[in-house]
Structure formats: C-alpha cells, structure tokens
Design a protein around this motif. Structure first.
Motif, PDB file in Angstrom:
ATOM      1  N   PHE A   1       0.769  -1.219   0.131  1.00 15.22           N
ATOM      2  CA  PHE A   1      -0.003   0.029  -0.165  1.00 15.22           C
ATOM      3  C   PHE A   1       0.704   1.390   0.166  1.00 15.22           C
ATOM      4  N   GLU A   2       0.489   2.246  -0.702  1.00 16.26           N
ATOM      5  CA  GLU A   2       1.129   3.594  -0.777  1.00 16.26           C
ATOM      6  C   GLU A   2       0.797   4.065   0.937  1.00 16.26           C
ATOM      7  N   THR A   3       1.581   5.316   1.182  1.00  9.35           N
ATOM      8  CA  THR A   3       1.513   5.654   2.550  1.00  9.35           C
ATOM      9  C   THR A   3       1.857   7.171   2.605  1.00  9.35           C
ATOM     10  N   LYS A   4       1.092   7.819   3.580  1.00  5.70           N
ATOM     11  CA  LYS A   4       1.148   9.273   3.452  1.00  5.70           C
ATOM     12  C   LYS A   4       1.896   9.490   4.737  1.00  5.70           C
ATOM     13  N   ASN A   5       2.394   8.481   5.681  1.00  7.00           N
ATOM     14  CA  ASN A   5       3.093   8.706   6.810  1.00  7.00           C
ATOM     15  C   ASN A   5       4.548   9.271   6.587  1.00  7.00           C
ATOM     16  N   SER A   6       4.871  10.337   7.247  1.00  3.84           N
ATOM     17  CA  SER A   6       6.155  10.988   6.852  1.00  3.84           C
ATOM     18  C   SER A   6       7.142  10.369   7.438  1.00  3.84           C
ATOM     19  N   MET A   7       7.205   9.249   8.265  1.00  5.56           N
ATOM     20  CA  MET A   7       8.316   8.388   8.607  1.00  5.56           C
ATOM     21  C   MET A   7       8.542   7.597   7.460  1.00  5.56           C
ATOM     22  N   LEU A   8       7.543   6.892   6.729  1.00  7.50           N
ATOM     23  CA  LEU A   8       7.679   5.817   5.722  1.00  7.50           C
ATOM     24  C   LEU A   8       7.785   6.560   4.359  1.00  7.50           C
ATOM     25  N   SER A   9       7.157   7.545   4.181  1.00  4.95           N
ATOM     26  CA  SER A   9       6.912   7.947   2.644  1.00  4.95           C
ATOM     27  C   SER A   9       8.094   8.393   2.048  1.00  4.95           C
ATOM     28  N   LYS A  10       9.085   8.633   2.838  1.00 10.82           N
ATOM     29  CA  LYS A  10      10.450   9.131   2.236  1.00 10.82           C
ATOM     30  C   LYS A  10      11.257   7.867   1.225  1.00 10.82           C
ATOM     31  N   PHE A  11      10.683   6.697   1.463  1.00 13.63           N
ATOM     32  CA  PHE A  11      11.240   5.588   0.955  1.00 13.63           C
ATOM     33  C   PHE A  11      10.336   4.978  -0.296  1.00 13.63           C
ATOM     34  N   ASP A  12      10.835   4.860  -1.309  1.00 15.04           N
ATOM     35  CA  ASP A  12      10.119   4.325  -2.588  1.00 15.04           C
ATOM     36  C   ASP A  12       9.354   3.121  -2.317  1.00 15.04           C
ATOM     37  N   ASN A  13       9.948   2.145  -1.444  1.00 15.32           N
ATOM     38  CA  ASN A  13       9.230   0.652  -1.089  1.00 15.32           C
ATOM     39  C   ASN A  13       9.595   0.314   0.220  1.00 15.32           C
ATOM     40  N   TYR A  14       9.051  -0.739   0.705  1.00 20.82           N
ATOM     41  CA  TYR A  14       9.273  -1.520   1.996  1.00 20.82           C
ATOM     42  C   TYR A  14      10.779  -1.766   1.949  1.00 20.82           C
ATOM     43  N   GLY A  15      11.135  -2.561   0.883  1.00 22.74           N
ATOM     44  CA  GLY A  15      12.303  -3.082   0.817  1.00 22.74           C
ATOM     45  C   GLY A  15      13.651  -1.969   0.729  1.00 22.74           C
ATOM     46  N   LYS A  16      13.185  -0.670   0.410  1.00 27.26           N
ATOM     47  CA  LYS A  16      14.359   0.135   0.366  1.00 27.26           C
ATOM     48  C   LYS A  16      14.443   0.662   1.881  1.00 27.26           C
ATOM     49  N   MET A  17      13.335   0.684   2.685  1.00 25.76           N
ATOM     50  CA  MET A  17      13.229   0.844   3.869  1.00 25.76           C
ATOM     51  C   MET A  17      14.096   0.038   4.756  1.00 25.76           C
ATOM     52  N   GLU A  18      13.831  -1.197   4.387  1.00 30.26           N
ATOM     53  CA  GLU A  18      14.578  -2.224   5.205  1.00 30.26           C
ATOM     54  C   GLU A  18      16.184  -2.164   5.089  1.00 30.26           C
ATOM     55  N   GLU A  19      16.582  -1.928   3.787  1.00 29.79           N
ATOM     56  CA  GLU A  19      17.995  -1.689   3.527  1.00 29.79           C
ATOM     57  C   GLU A  19      18.605  -0.544   4.102  1.00 29.79           C
ATOM     58  N   TYR A  20      17.714   0.374   4.277  1.00 29.58           N
ATOM     59  CA  TYR A  20      18.340   1.650   4.972  1.00 29.58           C
ATOM     60  C   TYR A  20      18.298   1.288   6.551  1.00 29.58           C
ATOM     61  N   ALA A  21      17.305   0.932   7.047  1.00 26.37           N
ATOM     62  CA  ALA A  21      17.311   0.600   8.404  1.00 26.37           C
ATOM     63  C   ALA A  21      18.530  -0.589   8.959  1.00 26.37           C
ATOM     64  N   ASP A  22      18.807  -1.388   8.082  1.00 28.86           N
ATOM     65  CA  ASP A  22      19.920  -2.285   8.414  1.00 28.86           C
ATOM     66  C   ASP A  22      21.145  -1.532   8.159  1.00 28.86           C
ATOM     67  N   SER A  23      21.337  -0.841   7.192  1.00 24.09           N
ATOM     68  CA  SER A  23      22.758  -0.140   7.241  1.00 24.09           C
ATOM     69  C   SER A  23      23.071   1.007   8.017  1.00 24.09           C
ATOM     70  N   SER A  24      21.690   1.646   8.396  1.00 22.06           N
ATOM     71  CA  SER A  24      22.132   2.973   9.502  1.00 22.06           C
ATOM     72  C   SER A  24      21.783   2.467  10.879  1.00 22.06           C
ATOM     73  N   LYS A  25      21.560   1.316  10.868  1.00 21.55           N
ATOM     74  CA  LYS A  25      20.888   0.847  12.491  1.00 21.55           C
ATOM     75  C   LYS A  25      20.041   1.841  13.101  1.00 21.55           C
ATOM     76  N   ASP A  26      19.017   2.276  12.350  1.00 19.34           N
ATOM     77  CA  ASP A  26      18.149   3.169  12.884  1.00 19.34           C
ATOM     78  C   ASP A  26      17.085   2.451  13.748  1.00 19.34           C
ATOM     79  N   ILE A  27      17.312   2.736  15.228  1.00 28.23           N
ATOM     80  CA  ILE A  27      16.474   1.970  15.965  1.00 28.23           C
ATOM     81  C   ILE A  27      15.029   1.960  15.997  1.00 28.23           C
TER      82      ILE A  27
END
Length: 370
Positions: A215-241
C-alpha cells in the motif's frame, strides 16, 4: 523544516527551491503575527516573539530559575541573558540530555562566570543502581561522576513481580507495542500510557504493516522510501533503532496489527493510580519515579559497544555517536525507587564487562557472543 534539511537545496540546480521555501516561511511568519486568521500558532512561536521583544524583567523578578538546562535552547539562553535579572540559577545534568535530535542545547557550559555546584547524591536510587550509572557513564564517556545512592530499599532483581503494579520503559514506541501485547495476553486490562495513548503513535506500526504489503503511505516516517524493501535496506545499514523496531513488529505480528492496535486502545485507562501497568518511553519518563519497573531490550547494544571499545580497541569507533543513547539508558535506570528488572541487553553488557575486568583478557568466541 530544519536548517539541515534546507541545506539539501544549497546546490546551484536547486537554489531556487531554497529561495521559494524561505519566501513561504517569511509569509507564514507574517501570517502568524496577525490575530485575525486561522493560521495555527505553536508554543515555540510566541516564545520566539517574546525573545525578540528583548523584554527587561529585572523590575519584576530578582531571580530566574531554569530547570532541565541540559535540554534547553539558544533562544532561552538569549532570553535569560537579556533579561537584566542578576540572579540566574540553571539546574541540569549533562548526562540526561535526550533531545539533541530536535536541536536542544546544553546551556550549562555557556553561561560565563557562573559558580558550579555539583550534586552527586540521589535519594531515589540505591547504591547498586548508582554503581551501574557510574559504570555506564565511565565506559561510554570516560568520565567519573561518582554518584551516590541513598535509597536502601531499592534493589535490582532478575524478574519483578508482575502481579503487582509496575512500569515498563522502552527506547521506542514500537517495542513498547510488543510489551503491551504481552501484558494483555497475561490478563492485564487496565493499561496507562504516560502522556496519553495517542502520543505513542502505534498507528505508525499499522501504517508500516500496510506499507509492507504494497500500500502507498502518507506517513512521513515511511513515505521518504520508494518501497518497503528500500526502507529495510536503509534501516539495516544505518542501524536506525526506530525503523528496526517497526520492521521487527511487522515481522512478528503481520496481519494482526490493525486489530491489536484497537485492542490496546480498548484496554487503556486514564487513571495512573488504578492501572495495572504504566507504559512509557524513556524520553517521556524523564523526571518521574516508579516503584517497580522493567527496562525493555530495545536500546543500544551495550555489549557490542564495550567489546569494540575495550576488547577489540576499534580505532574507527565514533564514541560521540553513542552519547545520547548512553544518556537515555542513564535516565532509564535512575527512574526506579523499588525493584528494577534490567533488560537482557544490559545484563549481557555487565557480564561481558565483569569477565573482561576480572582478567579473562583472552576471551573465547562464545564469551563475545553472550
């Protein structure tokens, strides 16, 4: 928008965007100063107006007392210094600074000529917790604070008695969600959220779930990522808690999340005194005292930090990046006046530290993976 975000548009190709943003900000500022419109005015706005007025307050006040000075602002400092009040008292603890992420400033060391009085005694905690606080600050900042704890009734236990009222403190909203679910499954029906249920943004977990299934999202915490996979990659590399906690909840609860959020809200009470469990983030717990409490496992990996700094002597370790996480833990362990159950993460750090300090320099692989 912060100045840091505005700097994204500093290159020649995007400078026109920067100019447009600043023009809109100036227009918004002018509208906020007008009373006859519907533009929202925040607390920060009229505080800024008061600062700009350069008001002298010495004819009204003999003394200004500022608490939590370690999480203050340059605006507040300017307001105090221009007040012409001669009696200025700033109270704070630089190791309890939690809000640098929103540009808070420690002004304790910015007032020239001030006399410093150091308070090292806590009547809330016992010496066992004071010892833990001393170790934590020493290991992460190379500073000896020599805290003393005068509460002889406070103690550290393996597991608190969850049949009695207790508080649960977490680093993130997402991990608190899991603790709430566990409490409901254990039969707890009177749950209190410090600061109000809505402030814990469990809707972020629900939005993250829907984002994970396309689903598309308007949540500002998530919408900066193209998709969920990209978010997972960023979280893993940055160790964003925060993001890692969201991802963990989505993996664990999946399609149950929407109904779980409703269930939590249905078991929420407004009276702290009648609640069975008090839930709060460590940030919201600042300044509070809880008789019995649990610290969740979602904070920085202390054992990993200790291993890299003291055992492996990692020269690339950026100690400053861990300072605020250290402050968060320091605040957490010093909230209790009765019994405290430390997180597994914290216990692993203490075990590793004890083994190393005790002379087991040649630690085996299994010792480093506790």
């Amino acid at each position: 928008m912060t100045f840091e975000e505005l700097d994204i548009f500093s290159d020649p190709d995007n400078m026109y965007i920067r100019d447009e943003i600043l023009a809109c900000c100036n227009k918004l500022w002018a509208l906020k100063k007008e009373y006859n419109n519907d533009v929202k005015v925040e607390h920060d706005f009229y505080l800024k107006l008061f600062q700009l007025s350069k008001k002298k307050m010495n004819n009204q006040y003999h003394c200004i007392v500022l608490d939590e000075a370690q999480d203050s602002s340059l605006l507040t400092l300017d307001l105090i210094l221009n007040s012409q009040v001669t009696g200025i008292v700033c109270v704070g603890d630089c190791y309890q600074m939690l809000y640098s992420w929103r540009n808070a400033v420690n002004i304790l060391d910015k007032i020239e000529g001030a006399t410093e009085y150091v308070l090292t005694t806590s009547f809330r905690v016992g010496q066992s917790i004071a010892n833990l606080a001393n170790l934590l600050i020493s290991d992460l900042t190379d500073t000896d604070i020599n805290m003393k704890g005068f509460n002889t009734k406070q103690k550290i236990v393996d597991k608190i008695d969850r049949n009695k009222p207790y508080a649960c403190l977490s680093r993130t909203n997402s991990s608190l969600f899991e603790e709430v679910i566990n409490a409901i499954e254990a039969g707890k029906t009177k749950l209190y959220f410090e600061g109000g249920f809505q402030g814990y943004k469990f809707n972020n977990i629900r939005d993250c779930y829907y984002f994970s299934i396309g689903f598309e999202t308007k949540n500002s915490m998530l919408s900066k990522f193209d998709n969920y996979g990209k978010m997972e990659e960023y979280a893993d590399s940055s160790k964003d808690i925060e993001l890692l906690s969201l991802i963990s909840m989505v993996k664990k609860y999946g399609a149950q999340i929407p109904s779980l959020v409703e269930s939590i809200e249905g078991n929420t009470v407004k009276s702290k005194e009648t609640s069975q469990v008090i839930f709060t983030t460590i940030h919201k717990s600042k300044g509070m005292t809880f008789k019995n409490m649990v610290i969740c496992n979602d904070h920085m990996d202390l054992a990993d930090f200790y291993k890299k700094k003291f055992i492996e002597e990692d020269q690339d370790l950026k100690q400053e990046t861990f300072k605020e996480e250290c402050c968060i833990l320091y605040v957490a362990i010093t909230r209790v006046s009765g019994e405290i159950e430390l997180s597994d993460n914290y216990k692993e750090y203490l075990v590793l530290r004890h083994r190393y300090i005790s002379g087991r320099v040649g630690l085996q692989e299994e010792d480093l993976a506790i």
